[in-house]
Design a protein around this motif. Structure first.
Motif, PDB file in Angstrom:
ATOM      1  N   VAL A   1     -48.818 -13.865 -11.944  1.00  0.00           N
ATOM      2  CA  VAL A   1     -49.101 -13.690 -10.531  1.00  0.00           C
ATOM      3  C   VAL A   1     -48.445 -12.377 -10.115  1.00  0.00           C
ATOM      4  N   ALA A   2     -49.264 -11.438  -9.665  1.00  0.00           N
ATOM      5  CA  ALA A   2     -48.764 -10.130  -9.254  1.00  0.00           C
ATOM      6  C   ALA A   2     -49.098  -9.926  -7.780  1.00  0.00           C
ATOM      7  N   ILE A   3     -48.248  -9.211  -7.103  1.00  0.00           N
ATOM      8  CA  ILE A   3     -48.440  -8.936  -5.679  1.00  0.00           C
ATOM      9  C   ILE A   3     -48.576  -7.439  -5.484  1.00  0.00           C
ATOM     10  N   ASN A   4     -49.589  -7.015  -4.734  1.00  0.00           N
ATOM     11  CA  ASN A   4     -49.809  -5.600  -4.463  1.00  0.00           C
ATOM     12  C   ASN A   4     -48.750  -5.115  -3.472  1.00  0.00           C
ATOM     13  N   PRO A   5     -47.897  -4.169  -3.883  1.00  0.00           N
ATOM     14  CA  PRO A   5     -46.857  -3.673  -2.972  1.00  0.00           C
ATOM     15  C   PRO A   5     -47.385  -2.608  -2.010  1.00  0.00           C
ATOM     16  N   TYR A   6     -48.643  -2.203  -2.191  1.00  0.00           N
ATOM     17  CA  TYR A   6     -49.274  -1.172  -1.350  1.00  0.00           C
ATOM     18  C   TYR A   6     -48.510   0.144  -1.383  1.00  0.00           C
ATOM     19  N   LYS A   7     -47.832   0.407  -2.514  1.00  0.00           N
ATOM     20  CA  LYS A   7     -47.197   1.702  -2.741  1.00  0.00           C
ATOM     21  C   LYS A   7     -46.985   1.848  -4.244  1.00  0.00           C
ATOM     22  N   GLN A   8     -46.816   3.085  -4.689  1.00  0.00           N
ATOM     23  CA  GLN A   8     -46.584   3.341  -6.103  1.00  0.00           C
ATOM     24  C   GLN A   8     -45.166   2.910  -6.478  1.00  0.00           C
ATOM     25  N   LEU A   9     -45.046   2.217  -7.591  1.00  0.00           N
ATOM     26  CA  LEU A   9     -43.739   1.819  -8.105  1.00  0.00           C
ATOM     27  C   LEU A   9     -43.546   2.457  -9.484  1.00  0.00           C
ATOM     28  N   PRO A  10     -42.306   2.740  -9.864  1.00  0.00           N
ATOM     29  CA  PRO A  10     -42.059   3.394 -11.157  1.00  0.00           C
ATOM     30  C   PRO A  10     -42.026   2.412 -12.326  1.00  0.00           C
ATOM     31  N   ILE A  11     -42.889   1.424 -12.321  1.00  0.00           N
ATOM     32  CA  ILE A  11     -42.856   0.398 -13.378  1.00  0.00           C
ATOM     33  C   ILE A  11     -44.133   0.403 -14.221  1.00  0.00           C
ATOM     34  N   TYR A  12     -44.897   1.502 -14.178  1.00  0.00           N
ATOM     35  CA  TYR A  12     -46.154   1.551 -14.923  1.00  0.00           C
ATOM     36  C   TYR A  12     -46.282   2.797 -15.796  1.00  0.00           C
ATOM     37  N   GLY A  13     -45.209   3.525 -15.997  1.00  0.00           N
ATOM     38  CA  GLY A  13     -45.250   4.751 -16.784  1.00  0.00           C
ATOM     39  C   GLY A  13     -45.250   4.494 -18.282  1.00  0.00           C
ATOM     40  N   ASP A  14     -45.342   5.587 -19.035  1.00  0.00           N
ATOM     41  CA  ASP A  14     -45.381   5.492 -20.494  1.00  0.00           C
ATOM     42  C   ASP A  14     -44.117   4.856 -21.070  1.00  0.00           C
ATOM     43  N   ALA A  15     -42.955   5.133 -20.469  1.00  0.00           N
ATOM     44  CA  ALA A  15     -41.708   4.546 -20.968  1.00  0.00           C
ATOM     45  C   ALA A  15     -41.752   3.021 -20.874  1.00  0.00           C
ATOM     46  N   ILE A  16     -42.334   2.513 -19.804  1.00  0.00           N
ATOM     47  CA  ILE A  16     -42.449   1.051 -19.638  1.00  0.00           C
ATOM     48  C   ILE A  16     -43.462   0.491 -20.629  1.00  0.00           C
ATOM     49  N   ILE A  17     -44.555   1.217 -20.843  1.00  0.00           N
ATOM     50  CA  ILE A  17     -45.547   0.785 -21.847  1.00  0.00           C
ATOM     51  C   ILE A  17     -44.859   0.637 -23.197  1.00  0.00           C
ATOM     52  N   HIS A  18     -44.088   1.651 -23.600  1.00  0.00           N
ATOM     53  CA  HIS A  18     -43.421   1.608 -24.908  1.00  0.00           C
ATOM     54  C   HIS A  18     -42.361   0.511 -24.965  1.00  0.00           C
ATOM     55  N   ALA A  19     -41.744   0.204 -23.830  1.00  0.00           N
ATOM     56  CA  ALA A  19     -40.757  -0.875 -23.799  1.00  0.00           C
ATOM     57  C   ALA A  19     -41.411  -2.228 -24.072  1.00  0.00           C
ATOM     58  N   TYR A  20     -42.628  -2.442 -23.591  1.00  0.00           N
ATOM     59  CA  TYR A  20     -43.323  -3.724 -23.791  1.00  0.00           C
ATOM     60  C   TYR A  20     -44.054  -3.793 -25.128  1.00  0.00           C
ATOM     61  N   SER A  21     -44.387  -2.658 -25.696  1.00  0.00           N
ATOM     62  CA  SER A  21     -45.144  -2.616 -26.946  1.00  0.00           C
ATOM     63  C   SER A  21     -44.366  -3.285 -28.077  1.00  0.00           C
ATOM     64  N   GLY A  22     -45.000  -4.251 -28.721  1.00  0.00           N
ATOM     65  CA  GLY A  22     -44.392  -4.953 -29.846  1.00  0.00           C
ATOM     66  C   GLY A  22     -43.459  -6.087 -29.463  1.00  0.00           C
ATOM     67  N   GLN A  23     -43.219  -6.279 -28.189  1.00  0.00           N
ATOM     68  CA  GLN A  23     -42.315  -7.336 -27.736  1.00  0.00           C
ATOM     69  C   GLN A  23     -43.032  -8.687 -27.718  1.00  0.00           C
ATOM     70  N   ASN A  24     -42.262  -9.741 -27.876  1.00  0.00           N
ATOM     71  CA  ASN A  24     -42.811 -11.090 -27.772  1.00  0.00           C
ATOM     72  C   ASN A  24     -42.839 -11.506 -26.307  1.00  0.00           C
ATOM     73  N   MET A  25     -43.796 -12.335 -25.972  1.00  0.00           N
ATOM     74  CA  MET A  25     -43.899 -12.843 -24.615  1.00  0.00           C
ATOM     75  C   MET A  25     -42.611 -13.570 -24.258  1.00  0.00           C
ATOM     76  N   GLY A  26     -42.067 -13.258 -23.123  1.00  0.00           N
ATOM     77  CA  GLY A  26     -40.836 -13.888 -22.669  1.00  0.00           C
ATOM     78  C   GLY A  26     -39.593 -13.069 -22.970  1.00  0.00           C
ATOM     79  N   ASP A  27     -39.715 -12.088 -23.867  1.00  0.00           N
ATOM     80  CA  ASP A  27     -38.561 -11.233 -24.167  1.00  0.00           C
ATOM     81  C   ASP A  27     -38.286 -10.247 -23.034  1.00  0.00           C
ATOM     82  N   MET A  28     -39.315  -9.948 -22.274  1.00  0.00           N
ATOM     83  CA  MET A  28     -39.215  -8.975 -21.187  1.00  0.00           C
ATOM     84  C   MET A  28     -39.602  -9.668 -19.881  1.00  0.00           C
TER      85      MET A  28
END
Length: 190
Positions: free
Chosen positions: A8-35
């Motif tokens: 469940v995601a909520i639109n904050p109606y503004k840009q947040l710094p949680i969608y950049g390449d660094a965040i992509i790489h942080a989630y890549s290869g992780q198991n569900m629930g680890d992050m």
């Protein structure tokens, strides 16, 4: 039928710094629930399940008008393009969504809740090769709200394309259509 993760995601109606390449790489290869819960966690799980089981996966993005469905889909596509290391398709979401202005003109309208409300559904299929790199995508639309063409509620409008065509009425290439101002043409539909 197996239902996987629900986010469940909520639109904050503004840009947040949680969608950049660094965040992509942080989630890549992780198991569900680890992050923390994130659209990238859902995308990573679908990507891993596709690779592990060699089966198609689906991510359903649903919500009210203005909830951020298109943006969520864009982030998901960017995630796949980045983790699959699809160098020639690194911006697949840009290529797929490049058709959005046309799709939105034909399928979006002003409503009382949103100036650019989708009045249709979208199905986007991303194709991967045997090494799980993106090789293409296909977008289909469905469930177009046809009643809007002939009737609009108070403070709502027809599809954007109607007003765009009327605004171009005086251009030579549109003269043969005999278009007038949108206010005049709208009366024909009521």
């Amino acid at each position: 039928l197996v239902v996987g993760i629900i986010l469940v995601a909520i639109n904050p109606y503004k840009q947040l710094p949680i969608y950049g390449d660094a965040i992509i790489h942080a989630y890549s290869g992780q198991n569900m629930g680890d992050m923390d819960p994130h659209i990238f966690a859902v995308a990573e799980e679908a990507y891993k399940q596709m690779a592990r089981n060699n089966k198609n996966q689906s991510i359903i993005v649903s919500g009210e008008s203005g909830a951020g469905k298109t943006v969520s889909a864009r982030y998901t596509m960017r995630y796949f393009a980045t983790v699959s290391k699809s160098s020639s398709n690194a911006h697949v979401e840009d290529k797929v969504l490049a058709s959005n202005p046309i799709t939105e003109a034909v399928g979006n309208a002003k409503t009382t809740r949103n100036d650019n409300s989708s009045r249709f559904g979208k199905y986007t299929e991303i194709s991967f090769d045997q090494s799980y790199q993106i090789i293409g995508a296909n977008m289909r639309t469905y469930l177009l709200e046809k009643s809007r063409v002939v009737f609009q509620s108070e403070n709502e409008r027809n599809y954007h394309i109607f007003y765009q065509l009327c605004a171009s009425a005086m251009k030579p290439e549109f003269k043969h259509l005999k278009l007038g101002r949108s206010q005049e043409n709208n009366l024909l539909f009521i």
